[in-house]
Scaffold this active site. Sequence first.
Site, PDB file in Angstrom:
ATOM      1  N   ASP A   1     -10.883   2.887   4.305  1.00 52.83           N
ATOM      2  CA  ASP A   1     -11.307   1.486   4.208  1.00 52.83           C
ATOM      3  C   ASP A   1     -12.836   1.373   4.244  1.00 52.83           C
ATOM      4  O   ASP A   1     -13.381   0.296   4.025  1.00 52.83           O
ATOM      5  CB  ASP A   1     -10.739   0.678   5.388  1.00 52.83           C
ATOM      6  CG  ASP A   1      -9.511  -0.124   4.990  1.00 52.83           C
ATOM      7  OD1 ASP A   1      -9.285  -0.309   3.773  1.00 52.83           O
ATOM      8  OD2 ASP A   1      -8.792  -0.591   5.893  1.00 52.83           O
TER       9      ASP A   1
ATOM     10  N   LYS B   1       0.841  -1.201   0.000  1.00 49.68           N
ATOM     11  CA  LYS B   1       0.000   0.000   0.000  1.00 49.68           C
ATOM     12  C   LYS B   1       0.873   1.247   0.000  1.00 49.68           C
ATOM     13  O   LYS B   1       0.588   2.222  -0.701  1.00 49.68           O
ATOM     14  CB  LYS B   1      -0.942  -0.021   1.222  1.00 49.68           C
ATOM     15  CG  LYS B   1      -2.029  -1.089   1.090  1.00 49.68           C
ATOM     16  CD  LYS B   1      -2.762  -1.369   2.388  1.00 49.68           C
ATOM     17  CE  LYS B   1      -3.718  -2.548   2.200  1.00 49.68           C
ATOM     18  NZ  LYS B   1      -4.370  -3.000   3.433  1.00 49.68           N
TER      19      LYS B   1
ATOM     20  N   GLN C   1      -4.402  -1.525   9.724  1.00 49.84           N
ATOM     21  CA  GLN C   1      -4.289  -2.847   9.118  1.00 49.84           C
ATOM     22  C   GLN C   1      -4.880  -3.908  10.058  1.00 49.84           C
ATOM     23  O   GLN C   1      -4.474  -4.015  11.214  1.00 49.84           O
ATOM     24  CB  GLN C   1      -2.811  -3.161   8.812  1.00 49.84           C
ATOM     25  CG  GLN C   1      -2.591  -4.470   8.083  1.00 49.84           C
ATOM     26  CD  GLN C   1      -3.173  -4.475   6.664  1.00 49.84           C
ATOM     27  OE1 GLN C   1      -3.092  -3.492   5.944  1.00 49.84           O
ATOM     28  NE2 GLN C   1      -3.759  -5.585   6.272  1.00 49.84           N
TER      29      GLN C   1
END
Length: 284
Positions: A121, A54, A98
């Site tokens: 997200d 990422k 994460q």
Amino acid sequence: MSAKIIDGKAIAQKQRAQIAEEIKQFVGGGGRQPGLATVLVGDDPASAIYVGGKQRACDEVGIKGFDYRLPNDVGQTEVESLLAKLGEDTNIDGILLQLPVPAHLDGLALTTLINPNKDVDGLTPISAGRLLQGLPGLVPCTPRGIMVLLRECDVPLAGAHAVVVGRSNLVGKPVAQLLLAENATVTMCHSRTQDLANVCAQADVLVAAVGVPGLIGAEHVKVGATVIDVGMNRGEEGIVGDVDFDAVSKLASAITPVPGGVGPMTIAMLLRNTFEAATKANNL
Ligand code: NAP
């Protein structure tokens, strides 16, 4: 029939090139460089690889990456403080925690604390609520990527019967909402669904987001259906999907491969979400 293979890798690459160009113009026009903060707790090797990917992807398109690494034994309040600080930081447009976090932490509670305007997200309850109500907001990356694949392949959705197998907050529920917003008639399936094959076989568009290798076979697929395989299951042969590709590709009109289908779209949409959050933060 032999299905068209939906080339997610190529479509994601095209998206990334477009995003890079848009960011270049945005910054050239006086906008502040978009920033994405990733927060990785602990030393899980797979998570470290994902976060590294990422960060590299950010670099490629001109997003400034902020890479926060916290030790395995960090306390809940310390992570909370970091998320609060990032939520206030005007150089940061997107925050990604994460998952999964180590077992002593409450990942769900931590996710909920992310500033919804930076929730790239799309996993906070506010983002989920906005999606449910059809309000503008940040949409989870994998479902958003699936919708781009369907659009790029001109798959008709209005009035189509879409069946989604899997009801996670990450994939199944949001992709069902997005399909509904495109006027598909949506059926959701899960582990308690009876006669899964019969329900799936009615789908014009079938999305499998389960995590069971090869669960979806020929008996689950109507001739001419579009099949989207979200599954990423690690086995001896590498990564395999939830769909029995060989059997299903003989019936479907279009199908995503694993790897190279949905997977590459997820990071591309993370970049897209970060840029969108940045344009909103700049009031553009
Ligand atoms: P998850 O949270 O584990 O959810 C799995 C869903 O599948 C649950 O709703 C479960 O039903 C349902 N299910 C399990 N067994 C089933 C069965 N035999 N029949 C019907 N439904 C069944 O998984 P997820 O996070 O959504 O991920 C799903 C898959 O997608 C995984 O392989 C994951 O690695 C992959 N994934 C890929 C990407 C990507 O970028 N390509 C991104 C995210 C996830 P219940 O709710 O009843 O338990």
